[in-house]
Design an enzyme around this catalytic site. Sequence first.
Site, PDB file in Angstrom:
ATOM      1  N   THR A   5       0.830  -1.206   0.000  1.00  0.00           N
ATOM      2  CA  THR A   5       0.000   0.000   0.000  1.00  0.00           C
ATOM      3  C   THR A   5       0.866   1.258   0.000  1.00  0.00           C
ATOM      4  O   THR A   5       2.090   1.199  -0.108  1.00  0.00           O
ATOM      5  CB  THR A   5      -0.913   0.038   1.236  1.00  0.00           C
ATOM      6  N   ARG A   6       0.193   2.411   0.139  1.00  0.00           N
ATOM      7  CA  ARG A   6       0.883   3.709   0.201  1.00  0.00           C
ATOM      8  C   ARG A   6       1.299   4.044   1.634  1.00  0.00           C
ATOM      9  O   ARG A   6       1.684   5.180   1.923  1.00  0.00           O
ATOM     10  CB  ARG A   6      -0.047   4.794  -0.370  1.00  0.00           C
ATOM     11  N   LYS A   7       1.262   3.066   2.531  1.00  0.00           N
ATOM     12  CA  LYS A   7       1.718   3.283   3.910  1.00  0.00           C
ATOM     13  C   LYS A   7       3.231   3.160   3.942  1.00  0.00           C
ATOM     14  O   LYS A   7       3.811   2.202   4.453  1.00  0.00           O
ATOM     15  CB  LYS A   7       1.051   2.278   4.849  1.00  0.00           C
ATOM     16  N   THR A   8       3.864   4.178   3.383  1.00  0.00           N
ATOM     17  CA  THR A   8       5.313   4.191   3.235  1.00  0.00           C
ATOM     18  C   THR A   8       5.912   5.318   4.071  1.00  0.00           C
ATOM     19  O   THR A   8       5.197   6.170   4.595  1.00  0.00           O
ATOM     20  CB  THR A   8       5.693   4.392   1.760  1.00  0.00           C
ATOM     21  N   THR A  63       5.205  -2.863   4.459  1.00  0.00           N
ATOM     22  CA  THR A  63       6.162  -1.827   4.870  1.00  0.00           C
ATOM     23  C   THR A  63       6.091  -1.486   6.352  1.00  0.00           C
ATOM     24  O   THR A  63       7.043  -0.924   6.891  1.00  0.00           O
ATOM     25  CB  THR A  63       5.913  -0.535   4.072  1.00  0.00           C
TER      26      THR A  63
END
Length: 295
Positions: free
Chosen positions: A137-140, A278
């Site tokens: 996902t965009r949980k970076t 992540t």
Amino acid sequence: MSTVTAFEHLLPPHWKSLVTAWLKEDTPTFDFGGFVVGEKQEKAVLLGKSKGVVAGKPFFDEVFRQLDCRVEWLVDEGAEFEPIKEIAYVYGSARHLLMAERVGLNMLARCSGIATRARKLSALKAQHGYKGIVAGTRKTTPGFRIVEKYAMVVGGIDTHRMDLSSCIMLKDNHIWSQGSITAAVKKARAVGGFSIKIEVECQSEAEADEAIQAGADIVMLDNFTSEGIKVAAASLKDRWAQQGRPDIQIEASGGITEDTVAQYFSPAIDIISLGSVTQGVPHVDFSLKIQRSTT
């Protein structure tokens, strides 16, 4: 001709400036340790000390290149290894090797850790014969996303959306702000153009029906149980195929981990996304050791 995938060809022109910023952060003024060791030319060995997948070679190379050092790799990008393994040799002045050491190792440890988890997810997908997509996902980490997304690719899974510009995802806050799923999708479609997909986060089959009716391309069934989502996804696929929308994609998301992902494998689920690729991922342990002089 080498058959090794050149993953670095994915990287945009500006990526090297990130490395410059990392080095600036770690040595903002004087390098006291560098003063101690000086300019003596040395050879250091990069050791892989825990099992994993090597990922991050372009970034590691650039860290040392910016300090006039040279890296000689012994292991391909994306290769799995067992500890303790000699991964690379690095050549340069003692002070530059040590100035680059922690920056390079920190990056490599996290990048390889994410790639290792991605590889495990890819292997689970193959083992169970799942034909859909497993995605991060965009949980970076802010400022580090390109490394983390790169690691997903090296590990063998999908990157999902790279950023806010690459897909329109309408979540609960978007919908509450606009008053309804239909209103939010309509407004998104007005500016997104033909080439950008619209995805809507849904908490029920009824919300998914509204999203599809409004023109969404993907519905994310969020925080369903593994059994509940299989039933809902199959129902939605069947119903909308009969209404001329066999192309609708269904994504499972919310609290899915490496340990539970296989429970969501289903022909009716096209995409399974995991923030755990992540978040909380174990790093791969590396160290850099200057070879001791025998004189």
